[in-house]
Write an enzyme that holds these catalytic residues in place. Structure first.
Site, PDB file in Angstrom:
ATOM      1  N   ASN A   9      -8.825  -0.505  -4.819  1.00 21.90           N
ATOM      2  CA  ASN A   9      -8.286  -1.401  -3.792  1.00 21.90           C
ATOM      3  C   ASN A   9      -9.475  -1.938  -2.999  1.00 21.90           C
ATOM      4  O   ASN A   9     -10.043  -1.236  -2.172  1.00 21.90           O
ATOM      5  CB  ASN A   9      -7.339  -0.599  -2.884  1.00 21.90           C
ATOM      6  CG  ASN A   9      -6.857  -1.408  -1.699  1.00 21.90           C
ATOM      7  OD1 ASN A   9      -7.048  -2.620  -1.638  1.00 21.90           O
ATOM      8  ND2 ASN A   9      -6.225  -0.732  -0.737  1.00 21.90           N
ATOM      9  N   LYS A  11      -9.606  -4.213  -0.806  1.00 27.68           N
ATOM     10  CA  LYS A  11      -9.273  -4.649   0.564  1.00 27.68           C
ATOM     11  C   LYS A  11      -9.910  -6.024   0.837  1.00 27.68           C
ATOM     12  O   LYS A  11     -10.023  -6.831  -0.075  1.00 27.68           O
ATOM     13  CB  LYS A  11      -9.680  -3.587   1.577  1.00 27.68           C
ATOM     14  CG  LYS A  11      -9.128  -2.210   1.178  1.00 27.68           C
ATOM     15  CD  LYS A  11      -9.225  -1.173   2.233  1.00 27.68           C
ATOM     16  CE  LYS A  11      -8.665   0.151   1.693  1.00 27.68           C
ATOM     17  NZ  LYS A  11      -8.627   1.203   2.678  1.00 27.68           N
ATOM     18  N   HIS A  96       0.848  -0.607   1.747  1.00 27.26           N
ATOM     19  CA  HIS A  96      -0.370   0.119   2.130  1.00 27.26           C
ATOM     20  C   HIS A  96      -0.321   0.425   3.631  1.00 27.26           C
ATOM     21  O   HIS A  96       0.202  -0.369   4.417  1.00 27.26           O
ATOM     22  CB  HIS A  96      -1.605  -0.721   1.788  1.00 27.26           C
ATOM     23  CG  HIS A  96      -2.864   0.061   1.930  1.00 27.26           C
ATOM     24  ND1 HIS A  96      -3.460   0.268   3.150  1.00 27.26           N
ATOM     25  CD2 HIS A  96      -3.620   0.718   1.021  1.00 27.26           C
ATOM     26  CE1 HIS A  96      -4.534   1.029   2.979  1.00 27.26           C
ATOM     27  NE2 HIS A  96      -4.649   1.307   1.693  1.00 27.26           N
ATOM     28  N   GLU A  98      -2.438   0.158   5.857  1.00 27.23           N
ATOM     29  CA  GLU A  98      -3.026  -0.895   6.705  1.00 27.23           C
ATOM     30  C   GLU A  98      -2.033  -2.037   6.900  1.00 27.23           C
ATOM     31  O   GLU A  98      -2.021  -2.685   7.952  1.00 27.23           O
ATOM     32  CB  GLU A  98      -4.348  -1.372   6.082  1.00 27.23           C
ATOM     33  CG  GLU A  98      -5.441  -0.320   6.275  1.00 27.23           C
ATOM     34  CD  GLU A  98      -6.477  -0.261   5.172  1.00 27.23           C
ATOM     35  OE1 GLU A  98      -6.599  -1.220   4.391  1.00 27.23           O
ATOM     36  OE2 GLU A  98      -7.171   0.767   5.077  1.00 27.23           O
ATOM     37  N   GLU A 168      -0.979   8.451   0.125  1.00 26.11           N
ATOM     38  CA  GLU A 168      -2.214   8.205   0.863  1.00 26.11           C
ATOM     39  C   GLU A 168      -2.044   8.682   2.303  1.00 26.11           C
ATOM     40  O   GLU A 168      -1.526   7.952   3.148  1.00 26.11           O
ATOM     41  CB  GLU A 168      -2.531   6.701   0.878  1.00 26.11           C
ATOM     42  CG  GLU A 168      -2.731   6.101  -0.485  1.00 26.11           C
ATOM     43  CD  GLU A 168      -3.670   4.901  -0.443  1.00 26.11           C
ATOM     44  OE1 GLU A 168      -4.706   4.954  -1.111  1.00 26.11           O
ATOM     45  OE2 GLU A 168      -3.390   3.938   0.290  1.00 26.11           O
ATOM     46  N   GLY A 174     -10.362   5.817   4.488  1.00 25.66           N
ATOM     47  CA  GLY A 174     -11.559   5.214   5.080  1.00 25.66           C
ATOM     48  C   GLY A 174     -12.255   6.098   6.098  1.00 25.66           C
ATOM     49  O   GLY A 174     -13.127   5.643   6.820  1.00 25.66           O
ATOM     50  N   SER A 214     -10.166   8.446   0.745  1.00 25.45           N
ATOM     51  CA  SER A 214     -11.531   8.966   0.617  1.00 25.45           C
ATOM     52  C   SER A 214     -11.773   9.681  -0.704  1.00 25.45           C
ATOM     53  O   SER A 214     -12.531  10.648  -0.748  1.00 25.45           O
ATOM     54  CB  SER A 214     -11.888   9.857   1.807  1.00 25.45           C
ATOM     55  OG  SER A 214     -11.837   9.101   3.006  1.00 25.45           O
TER      56      SER A 214
HETATM   57  P1  PGA Z   1     -10.482   4.801   0.913  1.00 21.51           P
HETATM   58  O1  PGA Z   1      -9.179   3.869   0.855  1.00 21.51           O
HETATM   59  O2  PGA Z   1     -10.727   5.284  -0.500  1.00 21.51           O
HETATM   60  O3  PGA Z   1     -11.574   3.903   1.414  1.00 21.51           O
HETATM   61  O4  PGA Z   1     -10.168   5.927   1.833  1.00 21.51           O
HETATM   62  C1  PGA Z   1      -8.091   4.183   0.020  1.00 21.51           C
HETATM   63  C2  PGA Z   1      -7.005   3.156   0.233  1.00 21.51           C
HETATM   64  O5  PGA Z   1      -6.830   2.710   1.366  1.00 21.51           O
HETATM   65  O6  PGA Z   1      -6.298   2.767  -0.715  1.00 21.51           O
END
Ligand code: PGA
Length: 257
Positions: A9, A11, A96, A98, A168, A174, A214
């Protein structure tokens, strides 16, 4: 046997030039892989066309990071499902955290997007997960149950079979703080149990559940070897070809369940 799925992903990262560079690097590092796991990249909308043209003869699949619940019309700034399928997208990330946090997406809205994606033959990667406050308050199971019921509302067994679920934990996204393999696997088992109760045990055994939050080159092998973790949805570490390919390699080497 569930085949592992490793998805990147990206982003809001990588313009068309950076997209092309990253894909060329990825293809070079992946050239000895024999298609043992499904690999998906989800670049920003503006990079989808260039990405598709580069990966067209290569075993990397294409996904988008979001889409509209509407078919077409006066929805400034939105992208429809047929716009994605016309490019050759096969996947779309929906719900997601976010999108939930910054754009106020609810389980209801995500449910209507899931239905729309399925109706066009796109595989939704549907994200769920608890916040840190919810985990600390001991309500993780309750939150996961509510989200699963909400995002899958009114879907048939044959529709749910086509979905990938991504667990998640919001506190791990993140932050560099991943769930331990055991913590993650415990929630994956709960999700599988819910699918068993709501649909069938056969479907629960089949459905793919990715972990995200992460995941990186160092922790991927231990996460992906867990009994109920069928792949990863990777943010930060998918932006570097060496880290992403190490994660794919960990997927190839991990036991299948
Ligand atoms: P990250 O993001 O691996 O940077 O923690 C995962 C995601 O948001 O899908």
């Amino acid at each position: 046997m569930r085949r592992k799925v490793i998805a990147g992903n990206w982003k809001m990262n990588k313009d068309i030039h950076e997209t092309a560079n990253l894909i060329v690097e990825l293809m070079d590092r992946m050239k000895d892989f024999k298609n043992q796991v499904d690999v998906i990249i989800c670049p920003p909308y503006t990079s989808l066309v260039v990405a598709k043209s580069l990966i067209k003869d290569f075993p990397i699949k294409l996904g988008a990071q979001n889409m509209s619940q509407y078919d077409d019309g006066a929805y400034t700034g939105e992208i429809s499902v047929t716009m994605l399928t016309a490019i050759g997208c096969q996947y779309v990330i929906l719900g997601h955290s976010e999108r939930r946090q910054y754009f106020k997406e609810t389980d209801d809205l995500i449910n209507s997007k899931v239905k729309k994606a399925l109706s066009a033959g796109l595989t939704p990667i549907v994200c769920i997960g608890e916040t840190l406050e919810e985990r600390e308050a001991g309500v993780t199971d309750k939150i996961i149950t509510t989200q699963i019921k909400g995002v899958l509302r009114e879907l048939s067994s044959s529709e749910v079979e086509k979905i990938i679920i991504a667990y998640e934990p919001v506190w791990a996204i993140g932050t560099g703080k991943n769930a331990t393999p055991e913590q993650a696997n415990q929630v994956h088992k709960l999700i599988r149990k819910l699918i068993g109760q709501l649909y069938s045990w056969a479907l629960a055994e089949k459905i793919l559940i990715q972990y995200g939050g992460s995941m990186n080159a160092e922790n991927a092998a231990s996460l992906l070897s867990q009994s109920d973790i069928d792949g990863g949805l990777i943010g930060g570490a998918s932006l570097k070809s060496d880290a992403f390919v190490t994660i794919i390699q960990a997927g190839v080497e991990s036991p299948t369940h």
